[in-house]
Design a protein around this motif. Structure first.
Motif, PDB file in Angstrom:
ATOM      1  N   PHE A  33       1.607  11.576   2.731  1.00  0.00           N
ATOM      2  CA  PHE A  33       0.491  10.659   2.516  1.00  0.00           C
ATOM      3  C   PHE A  33       0.104   9.893   3.764  1.00  0.00           C
ATOM      4  CE2 PHE A  33       0.158  11.955  -1.568  1.00  0.00           C
ATOM      5  CZ  PHE A  33       1.298  11.778  -2.319  1.00  0.00           C
ATOM      6  N   TYR A  39      -1.746  -5.427   3.403  1.00  0.00           N
ATOM      7  CA  TYR A  39      -0.433  -4.797   3.340  1.00  0.00           C
ATOM      8  C   TYR A  39       0.087  -4.808   1.913  1.00  0.00           C
ATOM      9  CZ  TYR A  39       4.279  -3.498   4.456  1.00  0.00           C
ATOM     10  OH  TYR A  39       5.467  -2.826   4.505  1.00  0.00           O
ATOM     11  N   ARG A  83       2.733   6.090  -2.876  1.00  0.00           N
ATOM     12  CA  ARG A  83       3.784   6.970  -3.395  1.00  0.00           C
ATOM     13  C   ARG A  83       3.723   7.043  -4.904  1.00  0.00           C
ATOM     14  NH1 ARG A  83       8.555   4.816   0.183  1.00  0.00           N
ATOM     15  NH2 ARG A  83       8.195   6.006   2.070  1.00  0.00           N
ATOM     16  N   LEU A 105      -1.380   8.906  -3.726  1.00  0.00           N
ATOM     17  CA  LEU A 105      -2.610   8.739  -2.952  1.00  0.00           C
ATOM     18  C   LEU A 105      -2.232   8.741  -1.483  1.00  0.00           C
ATOM     19  CD1 LEU A 105      -3.728   5.546  -4.845  1.00  0.00           C
ATOM     20  CD2 LEU A 105      -4.583   7.840  -5.306  1.00  0.00           C
ATOM     21  N   SER A 106      -3.196   9.016  -0.663  1.00  0.00           N
ATOM     22  CA  SER A 106      -2.902   8.903   0.763  1.00  0.00           C
ATOM     23  C   SER A 106      -2.860   7.424   1.106  1.00  0.00           C
ATOM     24  CB  SER A 106      -3.965   9.603   1.587  1.00  0.00           C
ATOM     25  OG  SER A 106      -5.104   8.782   1.690  1.00  0.00           O
ATOM     26  N   SER A 107      -2.217   7.127   2.220  1.00  0.00           N
ATOM     27  CA  SER A 107      -2.056   5.712   2.567  1.00  0.00           C
ATOM     28  C   SER A 107      -3.396   5.039   2.759  1.00  0.00           C
ATOM     29  CB  SER A 107      -1.257   5.585   3.860  1.00  0.00           C
ATOM     30  OG  SER A 107      -0.011   6.142   3.698  1.00  0.00           O
ATOM     31  N   ASN A 108      -4.290   5.745   3.385  1.00  0.00           N
ATOM     32  CA  ASN A 108      -5.586   5.119   3.636  1.00  0.00           C
ATOM     33  C   ASN A 108      -6.316   4.828   2.338  1.00  0.00           C
ATOM     34  OD1 ASN A 108      -5.071   5.267   6.350  1.00  0.00           O
ATOM     35  ND2 ASN A 108      -6.090   7.240   6.609  1.00  0.00           N
ATOM     36  N   LYS A 114      -4.839   1.798   0.811  1.00  0.00           N
ATOM     37  CA  LYS A 114      -5.296   0.550   1.430  1.00  0.00           C
ATOM     38  C   LYS A 114      -6.671   0.174   0.917  1.00  0.00           C
ATOM     39  CE  LYS A 114      -3.070   1.808   5.610  1.00  0.00           C
ATOM     40  NZ  LYS A 114      -3.355   2.326   6.932  1.00  0.00           N
ATOM     41  N   GLU A 171       9.374  -1.277  -2.199  1.00  0.00           N
ATOM     42  CA  GLU A 171       9.124  -0.025  -1.505  1.00  0.00           C
ATOM     43  C   GLU A 171      10.419   0.723  -1.236  1.00  0.00           C
ATOM     44  OE1 GLU A 171       6.207  -0.887   1.589  1.00  0.00           O
ATOM     45  OE2 GLU A 171       7.312   0.616   2.737  1.00  0.00           O
ATOM     46  N   TYR A 184       0.835  -1.204   0.000  1.00  0.00           N
ATOM     47  CA  TYR A 184       0.000   0.000   0.000  1.00  0.00           C
ATOM     48  C   TYR A 184       0.867   1.249   0.000  1.00  0.00           C
ATOM     49  CZ  TYR A 184       0.955   0.920   4.899  1.00  0.00           C
ATOM     50  OH  TYR A 184       1.579   1.222   6.071  1.00  0.00           O
ATOM     51  N   LYS A 185       1.993   1.153   0.627  1.00  0.00           N
ATOM     52  CA  LYS A 185       2.894   2.306   0.686  1.00  0.00           C
ATOM     53  C   LYS A 185       3.444   2.626  -0.693  1.00  0.00           C
ATOM     54  CE  LYS A 185       5.342   4.662   3.929  1.00  0.00           C
ATOM     55  NZ  LYS A 185       6.591   3.978   4.315  1.00  0.00           N
TER      56      LYS A 185
END
Lengths: 516, 442
Positions: A138, A98, A31, A35-38, A41, A115, A26-27
């Motif tokens: 993010f 994850y 990036r 997008l934001s991490s949420n 996810k 990552e 998701y990270k």
């Protein structure tokens, strides 16, 4: 996010995972697609719902464990493990995806690789660039008190020596050095990338092993020579050599070092950068170390240098110099290696005298001087050069001689001395007996045979020196340091023009002496 | 584009707190000048300061007894003497033995306990030394370098028979502020060992993600927003020892040498972008060997150094967060105590150093130390609220109460590369909890 974009991203994820076998965490997703991490996810969740079969999913379960209710625990679990792992948690825990990948690697760290590669790339961007790694934008937490100082705080502005060393290591081939002063270059290069800074830091200790490329030498010159000492013999040598070049009058004919110096001198004849007293002294200080280093220098190189030191102007210079600095020669003699250079120098002398014959009336005299100089090591010459510095008379002579020095039309330099014998510098690249690629500056003139003999013996270092010299000569003289800088740059350009491929590993100590 | 997305999500604001580390100044040695001095001066400074303290405590302890120097001892006369303990150990390795052994590339320090039943203690002050007898003072507990007051009398054999021991005890403590309303956490971790085979980068990444607020759902991220400070207590990198053998490195080896630091820098960059972080040097880090270890050079962290939240600190490290005092080391002091004395748990050692008011009593005897001339920087003058020691084998903690109402939370931070555990301390009430990360997938 619009539906189309969501679908696009999902498709991309699919291709990445199935075709390129990449682990999409998701990270990484956040990036890559900003997008934001949420959100990332959630996207992964959508992806798994849509394309679930055929991919391995790694879940991340976080919360408090049953047996340790106060401790926060985070666990990764594959889809098969998920139910068991979930049982360990009590109360409120969260399950997220994850990563998605084609197959679960044996080593969990492999999930992290993609990552990290991404993070590395982001960190390599120029320090002034704000990116998602640096801004941490993010995540779900914002912190307005974090400030990032971009103005060269990464690089500690240490002694110029260190910086210049770093920069030289960094950009041997780049022309960065040539922009502005050394110090400002360093500042820039620091800001260019943290990566650079790191490798510079790492490279600094390795300076000793780094090649003396012409750029190195030239770079090192503006730095106070004494500082260079700490950097290792090579840099020291470089400074010393460059200083010698400034004087251009160091007798060539003695040992290896002397030979090199001569070459340099030869090339710097034109430039006649009258090195200020202090810098010359600095060079002198380094001479002893140079000597020590140089002693190990290859004899063949020395000899070659001797040969190269043919030009009459050199002889004449030497003549002048000798008058002023007898004592130094004594020291030098002890360090110089005896026999072969002498032989060479004698031959050189002959050749030189031949060359100089038609050119200058002093040929005979210069030949004699040459033989006298055999004992003199390079150090001596450098010292001599420094002594000369104080003598305007010698300087004038040098200048005159410099003006007569040959010009290398092949390098496109200005022919400064109309009265010079017609000599043409061309470059020849060959592999010498040590397996090094040697680029030789070959003087082609009417007495071609003589010249060619000399040239063939020349080693790489000599070439460097010549290149530098030629370039230096081509430069117009400017007072002291300015000149030095100019010659440095010129030398660098010259070396580039000459296509002098310096293999860093070959550690061309002698080349330092030639270049200013 | 994505702004809509972000607006609909709740973004937590990280809590802030005051931070200062002025006390670290005594651990810096830039101003010190080495003139070839030996260690006697640091011992003298230690004795002098501690003796003044113990003299002030002696009247309340045993008011009727006179205090005298070692040379002033008379046979049969009961008195109190104050001095530095020296433990004579049979098995203690002599420095010459260590030198003559193979100076190999991998000097793996095998924690070896050098105790022996025949060890005995000697008390020493500037006038003389006297052998100690009696059972009140157990050689197994004490080590060389501790300054104590002893009550006893000289026997006919020339020994000093000890009847009672007075240690300096916990130093005075500044009152903990009681007005902290909200939970704020300081995360302590150590032993990342990036670059070693046992380190799992994914584990550290999970920790970083948690601290910076990527992991978990919004509520958990809200919890993470309460983290105000992170301290990394030593041993963050581990270099392949075989490369450091005095030879020049080939260029391919050079990259293996700086890869761990680079990885660490990128991770620290991620942390520093979100929260205040301190990094302390440890035994394996590229810092000097002797205590107090100086801060890791900022050049090593080009990505993280520009942040105002990133701080490279000394080891030992002392700082205040919201007026809560923290004091900690990367573990060398406790590990050394472990070699020369025994205790049931590491926390006993930690507590002892607090009661002896000295962070590293075995320095400079068996622990490398800078020869200070006018002071002993390891003396603990004010009692911290949290005293942590890094790079221990397992997590442990204890609350210690002092005689004057001091309250100290002692924490042993385990090695993260082995356990995946970091410790979070709540500033409000000195409560603690662990953050553990596991990556066992298969």
């Amino acid at each position: 996010m619009t539906l189309t974009r969501t679908l696009n991203v999902l498709d991309e994820i699919e291709s990445l995972v199935s075709d390129q076998l990449q682990v999409v965490s998701y990270k990484w997703l956040s990036r890559n697609f900003s997008l934001s991490s949420n959100t990332a996810k959630r996207l992964l969740k959508d992806f798994v719902e849509k394309h679930g079969k055929g991919f391995e999913v790694v879940y991340i379960v976080s919360g408090c464990l049953k047996n340790r209710p106060s401790d926060y625990s985070v666990k990764l679990a594959s889809s098969t493990q998920l139910p068991e792992v979930e049982k360990e948690f009590n109360g409120k825990y969260s399950v997220h995806i994850y990563s998605v990948q084609a197959s679960i690697p044996i080593d969990p760290a492999a999930i992290w690789n993609a990552e990290f590669v991404q993070a590395e790339e982001l960190s390599r961007q120029p320090s002034a660039t704000e990116n998602c790694l640096r801004g941490n934008r993010f995540c779900g937490i914002s912190n307005s008190f974090v400030k990032r100082n971009i103005e060269g705080t990464t690089g500690n502005v240490t002694a110029p020596r260190t910086e210049s060393v770093r920069t030289t290591v960094q950009s041997k081939s780049s022309l960065d050095f040539q922009k502005g002063t050394v110090l400002s270059n360093q500042g820039k290069s620091f800001q260019h990338s943290s990566h650079q800074a790191k490798s510079e830091t790492n490279a600094a200790p390795a300076q000793n092993q780094s090649v003396k490329s012409s750029s190195d030498k030239e770079k090192s010159f503006p730095v106070p020579p004494n500082k260079k000492n700490g950097q290792g013999e090579k840099s020291v040598t470089g400074t010393g050599g460059s200083l010698k070049n400034m004087w251009g009058r160091v007798p060539v004919k003695t040992e290896d070092k002397s030979a090199k110096t001569e070459v340099k001198n030869h090339s710097t004849d034109h430039s006649v950068s009258f090195v200020p007293q202090c810098s010359v002294i600095g060079a002198e200080d380094q001479k002893p170390s140079h000597d020590a280093d140089k002693k190990g220098g290859s004899d063949d190189e020395n000899q070659d240098v001797n040969f190269k030191r043919a030009p009459k102007s050199e002889n004449r210079k030497r003549k002048v110099i000798f008058d002023f600095s007898d004592e130094e020669y004594e020291d030098v003699i002890s360090l110089a290696s005896p026999s072969s250079p002498k032989v060479n120098s004698r031959t050189d002398g002959d050749l030189n005298s031949e060359d100089s014959g038609p050119e200058k009336p002093d040929a005979g005299v210069s030949r004699e001087i040459k033989s006298d100089e055999q004992e003199v090591s390079k150090e001596d010459r450098e010292k001599t050069a420094s002594i000369d510095a104080s003598t305007t008379l010698s300087m004038e002579k040098i200048q005159a001689i410099c003006s007569e020095a040959e010009v290398n039309p092949s390098k496109g330099r200005i022919a400064e001395a109309p009265s010079l014998p017609k000599r043409k510098k061309t470059l020849k690249t060959r592999i010498d007996e040590r397996g090094r690629e040697v680029t030789e500056v070959v003087w082609e003139e009417t007495e071609t045979k003589v010249k060619k003999e000399e040239d063939t013996d020349t080693n790489k270092k000599l070439n460097d020196g010549k290149n530098a010299n030629a370039v230096n000569r081509a430069q117009k003289k400017s007072p002291a340091i300015g000149n030095a800088a100019a010659t440095n740059i010129g030398g660098k350009v010259g070396s580039k023009k000459g296509g002098n491929v310096k293999d860093p590993k070959q550690g061309n100590i002698m080349s330092f002496f030639k270049k200013v | 584009m994505e702004s809509m997305e972000i607006d609909s999500e709740k973004v937590h604001e990280r809590k802030q707190s005051e931070y200062n580390y002025l006390q670290d100044e005594r651990f810096e040695i830039q101003k010190e000048m080495y003139r070839g001095q030996q260690y006697s001066q640091i011992y003298f400074a230690r004795l002098h300061l501690m003796r003044t303290l113990l003299y002030s405590l002696a009247p309340t302890w045993k008011p009727h007894l006179p205090v005298c120097k070692v040379l002033g001892l008379e046979e049969g006369k009961e008195c109190i003497i104050v001095g530095t303990l020296f433990k004579h150990m049979k098995l203690k390795p002599c420095v010459l033995d260590e030198y003559s052994k193979e100076r190999s590339v991998t000097p793996l320090v095998k924690p070896h306990n050098f105790m022996h039943p025949d060890d005995n203690l000697i008390l020493e002050d500037e006038s003389g030394r006297v052998k100690l007898g009696g059972s009140a003072l157990s050689p197994a507990i004490y080590v060389t370098g501790v300054v104590v007051a002893l009550h006893g009398k000289e026997t006919s054999a020339g020994e000093f028979f000890v009847e009672d021991v007075l240690e300096a005890g916990l130093p005075p403590q500044i009152e903990r502020p009681i007005d902290l309303q909200e939970d704020k956490y300081v995360v302590l971790l150590s032993g990342l060992c990036i670059g070693s085979k046992s380190a799992n980068p994914l584990q550290f990444q999970l920790l970083v993600d948690h601290i910076t607020g990527h992991l978990g759902d919004e509520e958990e991220q809200g919890l993470a927003a309460q983290i105000v400070h992170v301290v990394i207590a030593g041993n963050s990198v581990e270099f392949p020892r075989k490369l450091i053998n005095g030879q020049n490195l080939a260029s391919k080896d050079q990259s293996t040498l700086y890869e761990p630091i680079r990885e660490l820098d990128i991770m620290l960059n991620q942390i520093a972008a979100g929260v205040s972080v301190d990094i302390m040097p440890g035994l394996n880090d590229p810092a000097n060997f002797a205590l107090p270890q100086q801060p890791l050079n900022r050049c090593l962290f080009p990505g993280s150094a520009p942040y105002n939240t990133f701080r490279s600190c000394t080891n030992p490290h002392s700082f205040d967060v919201d007026n809560i005092r923290f004091l900690g080391t990367s573990g060398q002091n406790i590990d050394d105590l472990d070699k020369y004395s025994e205790a049931k748990s590491k926390l006993d050692f930690v507590e002892r150093t607090l009661r002896w008011r000295h962070l590293a009593p075995t320095a400079p005897n068996t622990l490398g130390c800078y020869p200070f001339t006018d002071r002993d920087p390891f003396l603990i003058e004010t009692c911290p609220h949290v005293y942590f020691v890094g790079n221990q084998d397992k997590y442990d903690n204890r609350l210690v109460k002092g005689s004057e109402g001091q309250l100290v939370r002692l924490i042993c931070i385990p090695k993260f590369c082995e356990t995946g555990i970091a410790v979070a301390v709540n500033l409000k009430n000195l409560e603690y909890h662990t953050l553990s990360f596991s990556t066992q997938i298969s």
